[in-house]
Write an enzyme that holds these catalytic residues in place. Structure first.
Site, PDB file in Angstrom:
ATOM      1  N   HIS A 270       0.835  -1.201   0.000  1.00 14.17           N
ATOM      2  CA  HIS A 270       0.000   0.000   0.000  1.00 14.17           C
ATOM      3  C   HIS A 270       0.876   1.260   0.000  1.00 14.17           C
ATOM      4  CE1 HIS A 270      -3.764   2.217   1.100  1.00 14.17           C
ATOM      5  NE2 HIS A 270      -2.879   3.064   1.610  1.00 14.17           N
ATOM      6  N   GLU A 271       1.783   1.330   0.968  1.00 14.60           N
ATOM      7  CA  GLU A 271       2.633   2.529   1.048  1.00 14.60           C
ATOM      8  C   GLU A 271       3.571   2.624  -0.160  1.00 14.60           C
ATOM      9  OE1 GLU A 271       1.713   4.747   3.034  1.00 14.60           O
ATOM     10  OE2 GLU A 271       0.433   3.461   4.267  1.00 14.60           O
ATOM     11  N   HIS A 274       1.758   4.465  -2.839  1.00 15.37           N
ATOM     12  CA  HIS A 274       1.827   5.921  -2.628  1.00 15.37           C
ATOM     13  C   HIS A 274       3.217   6.433  -3.017  1.00 15.37           C
ATOM     14  CE1 HIS A 274      -2.023   6.588  -0.702  1.00 15.37           C
ATOM     15  NE2 HIS A 274      -1.780   5.781   0.301  1.00 15.37           N
ATOM     16  N   GLU A 300      -4.800   7.501  -3.311  1.00 12.46           N
ATOM     17  CA  GLU A 300      -5.238   6.230  -2.730  1.00 12.46           C
ATOM     18  C   GLU A 300      -5.423   5.169  -3.819  1.00 12.46           C
ATOM     19  OE1 GLU A 300      -4.980   6.019   0.365  1.00 12.46           O
ATOM     20  OE2 GLU A 300      -6.060   4.203   0.931  1.00 12.46           O
TER      21      GLU A 300
HETATM   22 ZN    ZN Z   1      -3.272   5.142   1.703  1.00 10.36          ZN
END
Ligand code: ZN
Length: 506
Positions: A270-271, A274, A300
């Site tokens: 997830h990170e 980003h 996101e």
């Molecule tokens: Zn996030």
């Protein structure tokens, strides 16, 4: 001003970039506080950050900034360039946001939310909403005043003005238009899965793996999917986040749970999503809107795509399974591919949003959207939040919320004065699915490539279609441009149903 240039575009860029040099120093102080600062540093650190924030705000709302923007707007030749026009449009938007709020309101908000955050933490520990309610009432009053200062369309509502801070152009009507058809289909899918004859094994989600081994795995996967360690770091923190100063210095963190490899793996992917977005912004434009991400929802979408579309796919686990044995050992070879893939995709309604699976997650967001829309709109009193919350959890997720701690007090957002924020999470899931379908249509065999550890095709596609444009396009324009269609609930439902129904044998 350190510049003597007479070119209005250059003069504006210098002012924007010098402000960004200051504001990104604050990002570094944030990162330091979350990862390495001793607790004793807190008070001085708060003063450092408050001073930098004040100087940044003074520059961003200064008459000088306004004049520099107006000078470019008046320069017809400069504005004929589409990139310059986009940069100025966004600079004007930021300037309006910075100047529309009276200083007294900004101060009142900062003071109230810092107290409210503290009161929320205490109220949550005691599971006592009544204790937090007076603070939330005060915050709602300030948020409504804020919305009135920003303004909103005649056929719109106050909530729109708040959401626009996080997702430019986002309105309650737009969100409801996408959420309404999504809700019954998600509920139907989740009900079918709960009754399915075949349930995936959860065993791997309770398999002990040392934190050092998990960290090695996280670094390996982040590197493989395209995070550039020469221009970024991965550290540990209590709450995973992605920060840093600019595209060539991106700092992400993750957290580890010895009992669940998928926690750290999901959070790292997830990170990384980003972070790969941040690293993909054009260096030459950093400090200006063309070197910034589009919105929270688009940001996101990048994290969710790597976490869900990639990291929860069968092809990904086909590639990862032997690597897992090589890097982690600890007896993980006993799990079959079906066990691993299944464990990454278990669907089960629960009370806590941040622990929710891919399918139920969006229902958690819908509860919050409905409540904050009603509270800001004035049709729901703050005191009525717990009962509406509990009723909606029963209706949407079939759960009886046992207490406020696991109910309406679980998230920090409202206590920080952030309303209009939650929908960006689900918008992110929707954008991710729609972008990913477009990528698959353009690159047949993309998903197959994951099974051989080939991720560069997707990363390059995202760099080219999304990252390199900075804020040039609005979220809605970007979706239309990249996918040829406006945002819809269909791609997300196709993604979830196409994966989960076969996995559950229905
Ligand atoms: Zn996030």
């Amino acid at each position: 001003m350190s510049t003597t240039t007479t070119n209005p575009v250059e003069a504006l860029v210098v002012h924007l970039q010098e402000t960004a040099l200051l504001s990104t120093s604050n990002n570094l102080l944030d990162w330091d506080q979350e990862t390495t600062m001793p607790p004793g540093g807190l008070e001085w650190r708060a003063r450092q950050q408050a001073l930098i924030a004040r100087i940044v705000h003074e520059r961003a709302s200064s008459i000088e900034r306004g004049d520099l923007i107006s000078a470019v707007e008046a320069d017809r030749e400069a504005m004929a360039d589409a990139e310059t026009a986009a940069m100025v449009r966004e600079a004007r938007r930021d300037y309006e946001k910075a100047t529309k709020l009276p200083a007294t309101l900004v101060e009142e908000m900062a003071k109230t939310s810092s107290m409210a955050k503290h009161e929320w933490a205490e109220a949550r520990a005691a599971s006592d909403f009544k204790r937090f309610a007076p603070w939330l009432e005060k915050l709602v009053g300030l948020l409504r005043a804020q919305a009135d200062c920003f303004g909103f369309a005649k056929d719109g509502e106050r909530w729109d003005a708040l959401a626009d801070l996080y997702e430019p152009g986002c309105t309650a009507k737009y969100v409801a238009g996408v959420f309404d058809p999504l809700r019954p289909r998600l509920q139907g899918l989740i009900a079918d899965l709960s009754k399915a004859p075949k349930q995936p094994s959860n065993a791997f989600n309770d398999h002990f793996v040392s934190i050092d081994a998990q960290e090695a795995l996280s670094r390996f996967v982040a590197d493989k999917i395209g995070f550039d360690f020469n221009r970024g770091r991965l550290d540990r923190s209590t709450h995973p986040f992605c920060g840093g100063t600019h595209c060539n210095d991106v700092r992400m963190t993750t957290r580890y749970n010895e009992r669940c490899v998928n926690d750290a793996l999901g959070s790292t992917m997830h990170e990384s999503g980003h972070a790969i977005y941040e690293q993909g912004l054009p260096f030459a434009r950093i400090g200006t809107p063309l070197g910034e991400s589009v919105s929270l929802g688009i940001h996101e979408s990048q994290s969710r795509m790597w976490e869900n579309q990639v990291g929860r796919s069968r092809a990904f686990w086909q590639w990862l399974a032997p690597e897992l044995t090589r890097i982690v050992g600890s007896g993980v070879e006993r799990y079959s591919l079906d066990d691993l893939y299944g464990a990454a995709n278990v669907v089960e309604p629960g009370f806590i949003r941040v622990e929710a699976d891919e399918a139920t997650y969006n229902l958690h967001v819908m509860v919050r959207f409905e409540i904050e829309r009603a509270v800001i709109g004035g049709s729901l009193e703050v005191a009525g939040i717990p009962s509406v919350w509990n009723r909606l959890y029963k209706e949407l997720l079939g759960l009886d919320v046992p207490d406020d701690r696991r109910g309406c007090l679980q998230d920090i957002h409202w206590s920080m004065g952030a309303m209009g924020y939650f929908p960006t999470y689900t918008l992110g899931n929707l954008y991710a699915s729609q972008f990913f379908e477009a990528a698959c249509a353009e690159m047949p065999g993309l998903v197959d490539g994951f099974s051989r550890g080939e991720f560069a095709g997707l990363k390059t596609w995202l760099n080219r279609n999304i990252h390199m444009h900075g804020k040039r396009y609005s979220p809605a324009e970007l979706v239309q441009r990249v996918t040829g269609k406006p945002l819809s609930a269909e791609p997300l439902m196709r993604h979830l149903e196409g994966k989960l129904r076969p996995l559950y044998g229905i």
